[in-house]
Scaffold this motif. Structure first.
Motif, PDB file in Angstrom:
ATOM      1  N   VAL A  39      31.187  79.301  51.891  1.00  0.00           N
ATOM      2  CA  VAL A  39      30.118  80.502  51.921  1.00  0.00           C
ATOM      3  C   VAL A  39      30.600  81.457  52.734  1.00  0.00           C
ATOM      4  O   VAL A  39      30.549  82.925  52.184  1.00  0.00           O
ATOM      5  N   TYR A  40      31.674  81.507  53.675  1.00  0.00           N
ATOM      6  CA  TYR A  40      32.457  82.666  54.317  1.00  0.00           C
ATOM      7  C   TYR A  40      33.143  83.314  53.051  1.00  0.00           C
ATOM      8  O   TYR A  40      33.165  84.666  53.225  1.00  0.00           O
ATOM      9  N   THR A  51      41.624  82.336  52.934  1.00  0.00           N
ATOM     10  CA  THR A  51      40.477  81.290  53.402  1.00  0.00           C
ATOM     11  C   THR A  51      40.746  80.355  52.324  1.00  0.00           C
ATOM     12  O   THR A  51      40.723  78.988  52.784  1.00  0.00           O
ATOM     13  N   ILE A  52      40.837  80.555  50.991  1.00  0.00           N
ATOM     14  CA  ILE A  52      40.963  79.559  50.011  1.00  0.00           C
ATOM     15  C   ILE A  52      42.187  78.894  50.184  1.00  0.00           C
ATOM     16  O   ILE A  52      42.275  77.568  50.027  1.00  0.00           O
ATOM     17  N   ILE A  53      43.369  79.490  50.383  1.00  0.00           N
ATOM     18  CA  ILE A  53      44.580  78.857  50.573  1.00  0.00           C
ATOM     19  C   ILE A  53      44.478  78.033  51.779  1.00  0.00           C
ATOM     20  O   ILE A  53      45.250  76.834  51.548  1.00  0.00           O
ATOM     21  N   PHE A  54      43.938  78.561  52.951  1.00  0.00           N
ATOM     22  CA  PHE A  54      44.213  77.511  54.087  1.00  0.00           C
ATOM     23  C   PHE A  54      43.225  76.171  53.859  1.00  0.00           C
ATOM     24  O   PHE A  54      43.436  75.281  54.456  1.00  0.00           O
ATOM     25  N   SER A  55      42.118  76.418  53.269  1.00  0.00           N
ATOM     26  CA  SER A  55      41.054  75.485  53.161  1.00  0.00           C
ATOM     27  C   SER A  55      41.919  74.380  52.032  1.00  0.00           C
ATOM     28  O   SER A  55      41.671  73.142  52.355  1.00  0.00           O
ATOM     29  N   PHE A  56      42.602  74.938  51.312  1.00  0.00           N
ATOM     30  CA  PHE A  56      43.274  73.626  50.343  1.00  0.00           C
ATOM     31  C   PHE A  56      44.408  72.869  51.232  1.00  0.00           C
ATOM     32  O   PHE A  56      44.816  71.860  51.153  1.00  0.00           O
ATOM     33  N   PHE A  71      34.125  72.452  54.966  1.00  0.00           N
ATOM     34  CA  PHE A  71      34.307  73.272  53.633  1.00  0.00           C
ATOM     35  C   PHE A  71      33.258  74.057  53.047  1.00  0.00           C
ATOM     36  O   PHE A  71      33.539  74.985  52.417  1.00  0.00           O
ATOM     37  N   ALA A  72      32.065  73.675  53.540  1.00  0.00           N
ATOM     38  CA  ALA A  72      30.917  74.123  52.980  1.00  0.00           C
ATOM     39  C   ALA A  72      30.709  75.396  53.777  1.00  0.00           C
ATOM     40  O   ALA A  72      30.471  76.567  52.819  1.00  0.00           O
ATOM     41  N   GLU A  73      31.303  75.582  54.992  1.00  0.00           N
ATOM     42  CA  GLU A  73      31.046  76.922  55.453  1.00  0.00           C
ATOM     43  C   GLU A  73      32.123  77.762  55.185  1.00  0.00           C
ATOM     44  O   GLU A  73      31.867  78.961  54.976  1.00  0.00           O
ATOM     45  N   LEU A  99      34.203  87.980  49.278  1.00  0.00           N
ATOM     46  CA  LEU A  99      34.405  88.460  47.964  1.00  0.00           C
ATOM     47  C   LEU A  99      33.275  89.439  47.664  1.00  0.00           C
ATOM     48  O   LEU A  99      33.397  90.592  47.270  1.00  0.00           O
ATOM     49  N   VAL A 100      32.014  89.067  47.900  1.00  0.00           N
ATOM     50  CA  VAL A 100      31.071  89.850  47.459  1.00  0.00           C
ATOM     51  C   VAL A 100      31.041  91.029  48.337  1.00  0.00           C
ATOM     52  O   VAL A 100      30.732  92.364  47.841  1.00  0.00           O
TER      53      VAL A 100
END
Length: 394
Positions: free
Chosen positions: A271-272, A307-312, A266-268, A277-278
């Motif tokens: 960061v990804y 990425t956000i949706i998959f992480s959840f 989750f940390a990686e 986004l940046v």
């Protein structure tokens, strides 16, 4: 190169695929509805904005990318040689491109008066050919399988010869813009090549993403009269490939090696997400958000959202074991091609029979409700078709 990847299906990836398919059917049906908010429609090409509707196609590309490392690892685990693996990739690409070209020609460019049949009948015969060719047959009779697939191939060839386009009816099928499946096919092929050549090295994959987006950027900034323009004319394919590569990267982040701690995953991933986004924010003044133009900002923001949706989903399904609700999505997730074409089959059949849905289904709230009901109905139909042993696989 398999990074210790499992050959088992990842429930959270299947869930993301199923949710994306449901959303796709919903927004496609919603496209004809009048009197609804702009955020439920595609944004215009020059709007410098995107809605969830504009994120559906890149979500498919992203999921294709997430699946590539597992698919290749699975083929190798089954004993495929390098030549067999490349043959599988090429035939899968060919299938997607053929499907895309047929479908896009059925949508426009045809001259029905010059054809020997209505375009709706031509489309239905095409989908019949698709099922004959790509159905997963369970019969032990190998001869029957070859006969059915051969009949499907002959049918598609005959339909290609019967097709007529152009105002004078003298034209034939052309790639046009390749269709959605065709675009996915080309991006899949290029990403598979890059993944294998890089041996799944994250630095190399990040470099490939930068190259793809840089290629697009150069093509967009060159003067149309420049002699170099032809070398940078495939910016759209480069953008689509970058999204597939970003999906591959997330798979490696989450599933590289055995014994990787969840906190590190989750940390990686966090960061990804920030990097994506940046990068999108920094590029936005130069390349506005646009699905139609396949701009780098659209690619990066879409990948960040995925990425956000998959992480959840990974946290909810794989860690917390809250997976009972995914049962509804499993049939479509395991049979995505059939699910994708069903709405087109229904539309062609209705066109051929000269029937249509009531006008109220295309107005305001009633239209939104209908689009959702239709999407759920299609997903449910796939469950029935799976039980009838109709499952398509490229």
């Amino acid at each position: 190169m398999n990074h210790g990847l499992t050959t088992q299906r990842i429930l959270s990836i299947d869930a993301l695929r199923g949710i994306t398919i449901l959303t796709m059917i919903f927004v496609n049906e919603l496209a004809g509805v009048q009197g609804i908010s702009a955020w439920m429609k595609h944004m215009p090409a020059d709007a410098d904005a995107m809605t969830f509707v504009d994120a559906v196609f890149p979500a498919f590309l992203f999921i294709v990318g997430m699946s590539i490392p597992f698919a290749i690892a699975n083929r190798k685990a089954k004993g495929d040689s390098t030549a067999q693996l490349q043959g599988h990739i090429l035939f899968r690409t060919l299938g997607l491109v053929v499907l895309g070209v047929f479908m896009v020609n059925a949508e426009g460019g045809y001259n029905e008066a010059a054809m020997s049949m209505p375009i709706a009948l031509w489309s239905l015969l095409f989908y019949a050919g698709v099922i004959l060719i790509w159905n997963v047959y369970t019969t032990p009779n190998a001869t029957l399988k070859y006969v059915l697939r051969g009949a499907g191939i002959v049918l598609l060839i005959a339909l290609a010869f019967l097709y007529r386009g152009g105002d004078d009816g003298a034209g034939h099928m052309t790639p046009q813009w390749w269709g959605i499946l065709g675009l996915i096919g080309w991006a899949y092929l290029i990403a598979c090549i890059i993944y294998q050549v890089s041996k799944g090295n994250l630095a190399a994959l990040f470099g490939a993403v930068v190259f793809c987006l840089g290629y697009y950027a150069i093509g967009r900034t060159l003067n149309e009269d420049s002699g170099l323009q032809v070398l940078f004319s495939q910016g759209g394919h480069a953008s689509h490939t970058s999204i597939v590569l970003m999906g591959i990267i997330l798979s490696i982040i989450f599933f590289h090696g055995k014994g990787k701690k969840d906190n590190r995953r989750f940390a990686e991933a966090a960061v990804y997400t920030v990097i994506l986004l940046v990068a999108g924010f920094l590029l936005r003044p130069y390349f506005h958000i646009s699905k139609i133009y396949a701009t780098p900002t659209w690619c990066l923001y879409s990948a960040a959202a995925c990425t956000i949706i998959f992480s959840f989903l990974y946290w909810l399904i794989d860690l917390k074991k809250q997976s009972a609700w995914t049962t509804f999505f499993k049939p479509a997730a395991s049979n995505p091609l059939l699910t994708y074409i069903i709405p087109f089959v229904i539309a062609a059949l209705m066109h051929l029979l000269h029937v249509s849905w009531p006008d109220v289904f295309y107005q305001g709230v009633a239209g939104i409700v209908w689009a959702l009901v239709f999407a759920v109905a299609v997903m449910s139909l796939v469950t029935v078709l799976n039980k009838l042993k109709i499952k398509l696989q490229l």
